[in-house]
Design an enzyme around this catalytic site. Structure first.
Site, PDB file in Angstrom:
ATOM      1  N   ASP A 163       0.827  -1.201   0.000  1.00 51.42           N
ATOM      2  CA  ASP A 163       0.000   0.000   0.000  1.00 51.42           C
ATOM      3  C   ASP A 163       0.862   1.253   0.000  1.00 51.42           C
ATOM      4  O   ASP A 163       0.347   2.363  -0.136  1.00 51.42           O
ATOM      5  CB  ASP A 163      -0.961   0.006   1.186  1.00 51.42           C
ATOM      6  CG  ASP A 163      -0.244  -0.028   2.532  1.00 51.42           C
ATOM      7  OD1 ASP A 163       0.965  -0.350   2.556  1.00 51.42           O
ATOM      8  OD2 ASP A 163      -0.880   0.252   3.560  1.00 51.42           O
TER       9      ASP A 163
ATOM     10  N   GLU B 245      -6.728  -6.593   5.081  1.00 50.02           N
ATOM     11  CA  GLU B 245      -7.217  -5.273   4.701  1.00 50.02           C
ATOM     12  C   GLU B 245      -7.529  -5.326   3.219  1.00 50.02           C
ATOM     13  O   GLU B 245      -6.698  -5.769   2.414  1.00 50.02           O
ATOM     14  CB  GLU B 245      -6.187  -4.180   4.976  1.00 50.02           C
ATOM     15  CG  GLU B 245      -6.099  -3.735   6.407  1.00 50.02           C
ATOM     16  CD  GLU B 245      -5.179  -2.525   6.586  1.00 50.02           C
ATOM     17  OE1 GLU B 245      -4.760  -1.935   5.558  1.00 50.02           O
ATOM     18  OE2 GLU B 245      -4.877  -2.184   7.736  1.00 50.02           O
TER      19      GLU B 245
END
Length: 651
Positions: free
Chosen positions: A456, A511
């Site tokens: 990310d 996530e």
């Protein structure tokens, strides 16, 4: 081929130290017929073996930490090329051991009692950022490990009342075969009214004489450990076969979110290295399979002891896939010394009972669209301690276990992955990709701690618009696959796909991707965890799916600075006080301010309706931003759409 070289003293300059080794272990060491590899091995410069009499221990450790650790600058060394393994011969060490990125601390004793750290701090991981809000952020404290020692008499107070061992980490930072005589703190408080955020974590075969304080840990998994008590925890704490674990409690109402399983059904501990300090010879210990186990295991009487004459020590500056495979094909076990291995073909493990063990986060990079490791249709293979990394040419998978034939495996001799991690993106300045990170085609394989991460954030900033693509983190086709401590994050399709029968999952953290939109994610009904529609048996404990879809601004920010916007404020329902002098407040969620699209998803977990009762304490958390998750599993569980909102499906 890249490798970091360090100017360490030669192994020959280190004086031996006496140690008492059991006669049974000595008999195994002497009685195992061997190959022709040198023993003691010739370690490359990325490995340093310490003796208690060495006078440069602290300076060497501090120099490594200056490269790969510390909070000034924040998260220093997160995408460094440096790799370190520090091995400690039996004895006592009055030093402090900071553990930075890609650093592996290894006690070489037969038992954790053989290597003792009695410095005021001892072995520790502190916060990666002191400038965060709240201070003491640990969200990117990844990729480090410690094992095989005891901590005794630590007196340093990290905060008032906060003495003991500090292991403030997030994912891919395991603690194994360790004894702590007082308190173990899994987070850090620095200042203000809240502790820093932390997102771990994993421990196994750990004994703590006092309490373990989870603090701000959003989630944690503990297996086969023993401790006086456990306190705190934010969303999902899972315990398996651990003495002192709290009673199960689903959700946040009236208690903490704990899922406790009394016994570990079946597992083998990770392979490790010991030394005979009289002869100077090394051995590779392969612990035996155990069933219905509870508590720690420091007795190696049933383990297989392999002399290093049967072990090839690979080096990143001289070995490639061909040379490593030649050693494996000759029947040797392989230890991957610290370094970055650019592989144009997979390392192929095809012999029953073979061990491939990485040290110092040995990093295996796909350079030709290839897998980096494949395992044939053989039993009792042990893979442990390395990091797999996607390359610029898309591969089908980074690790493939089993052939297309669908090998059933053997429940009495299962394959085992311990502390094997993967990432797609992060250190790269070019686009990298793979379709799948780990593909388990064979049955009777166990995963004991993994984090499969589509980045990310990266060395160059944030990751956006599907960069560094990967479809799935884990695909399981084999039957009777078990995972302990499974984490998968940010892939662009279903994060985990489970097609095999008889799966068992103890702890799952995920996530969803930050950079998808409604058309590419929500409208396609992708989920954080999918059990295929024809599966009839599947058990899962503490499966958590977190959503984080937010505003469309795109600053160049990394996860380590994601809490750096306006200071967070917390109402009483979002705080968790600690019984320490500073009484820092522990936030139940962390704010992030920079994600991309408004996405609404139907559910976090998709499974046949008949299997819903087999999911124990599943949960969903909405971290921050726009979008929503309508349910936790199938059509069960409340919606989550507000920052910090949680939903559990309780019995």
């Amino acid at each position: 081929m890249r490798a970091i070289q360090l100017c360490f003293a030669s192994l020959a300059s280190l004086a031996p130290v006496a140690v008492v080794t059991s006669e049974e272990v000595l008999a195994k060491l002497r009685g195992t017929a061997g190959g022709s590899e040198p023993n003691p091995p010739t370690w490359p410069d990325t490995v340093r073996v310490f003796d208690p009499s060495d006078d440069d221990i602290q300076s060497v450790l501090d120099a490594a930490y200056a490269t790969n650790g510390g909070h000034d600058p924040a998260y220093n060394g997160q995408f460094s090329d440096a790799r370190y393994a520090f091995m400690f011969k039996p004895g006592s060490y009055d030093v402090d051991v900071p553990v930075g990125y890609y650093t592996h601390i290894i006690g070489l004793g037969d038992s954790p009692d053989d290597v003792v750290f009695n410095g005021p701090k001892g072995v520790y991981v502190d916060a990666g950022s002191y400038d965060s809000s709240p201070a003491g952020d640990c969200l990117s404290n990844f990729w480090r490990a410690a094992e095989g020692f005891s901590m005794q008499g630590q007196t340093y107070e990290w905060w008032s009342g906060g003495a003991g061992m500090l292991w403030a980490v997030s994912q891919a930072a395991p603690l194994r075969r360790v004894k702590v005589d007082n308190t173990l703190n899994l987070y850090q408080y620095v200042s203000g009214d809240a502790a820093g955020f932390s997102s771990g974590g994993y421990m196994a075969n750990v004994e703590v004489g006092g309490s373990i304080v989870s603090g701000s840990q959003q989630q944690w998994f503990a297996r086969n450990s023993k401790f006086g008590e456990w306190s705190n925890g934010v969303w999902n704490q899972v315990f398996v076969g651990s003495i002192g674990a709290p009673a199960s409690h689903c959700g946040l109402d009236g208690g903490s979110p704990y899922t406790t399983v009394d016994e570990t059904p079946s597992v083998a501990e990770k392979p490790f290295i010991i030394i005979d300090s009289t002869s100077g010879e090394y051995s590779l210990v392969t612990p035996a399979l155990k069933t219905g186990s509870v508590g720690t295991e420091f007795d190696n009487a049933n383990a297989k002891i392999i002399p290093f004459s049967d072990v090839y020590v690979a080096s990143a500056d001289s070995d490639d896939a061909a040379s490593i495979n030649a050693k494996l094909n000759a029947g040797l076990h392989v230890v991957l010394s610290p370094g970055i291995y650019e592989l144009d073909a997979p390392i192929e493990v095809k012999t029953e009972g073979q061990v491939l063990l990485g040290l110092g986060y040995a990093t295996l990079v796909s350079s030709n669209g290839n897998a980096v490791v494949t395992v044939g249709d053989v039993d009792n293979v042990r893979l442990a301690g390395f990091l797999m990394q996607a390359g610029p040419t898309t591969s089908d998978a980074l690790l493939v276990w089993g052939t297309d034939a669908g090998y059933a495996g053997d429940a009495d001799a299962p394959g085992l992955m311990s502390d094997v991690f993967a990432r797609v993106g992060g250190p790269d300045e070019v686009e990298v990709s793979t379709d799948v990170m780990v593909h388990l085609r064979a049955g009777n394989v166990m995963i004991d701690n993994t984090w499969l991460w589509r980045a990310d954030h990266s060395a160059t900033g944030g990751v956006y618009d599907g960069a560094n693509p990967v479809k799935n983190g884990l695909v399981v086709d084999g039957d009777d696959v078990t995972t302990y401590g499974l984490a998968v994050e940010h892939t662009l399709e279903d994060l985990t796909v489970w097609n095999g029968e008889g799966g068992q999952v103890f702890f799952y953290q995920s996530e969803l991707p930050y950079d998808v939109d409604q058309a590419s994610w929500g409208d396609k009904d992708f989920v954080g965890y999918r059990v295929s529609s024809d599966v009839q048996t599947h058990d899962a404990y503490g499966v958590g799916v977190y959503t984080y879809v937010g505003p469309s601004s795109k600053p160049s920010a990394s996860r380590s600075t994601c809490a750096g916007g306006a200071p967070a404020t917390f109402g009483d329902s979002q705080q968790h006080p600690l019984s320490i002098t500073h009484t820092p407040r522990l936030p139940r969620w962390h704010l992030r301010y920079f994600r991309d699209y408004n996405v609404s998803s139907a559910t976090g977990i998709a499974a046949p309706a008949a299997l819903e009762p087999s999911f124990v304490n599943p949960l969903a958390v909405h971290l921050n931003g726009y979008g929503s998750l309508a349910h936790v599993i199938n059509d069960k569980g409340n919606a989550t759409s507000d920052a910090g909102e949680t939903a559990y499906v309780c019995p």
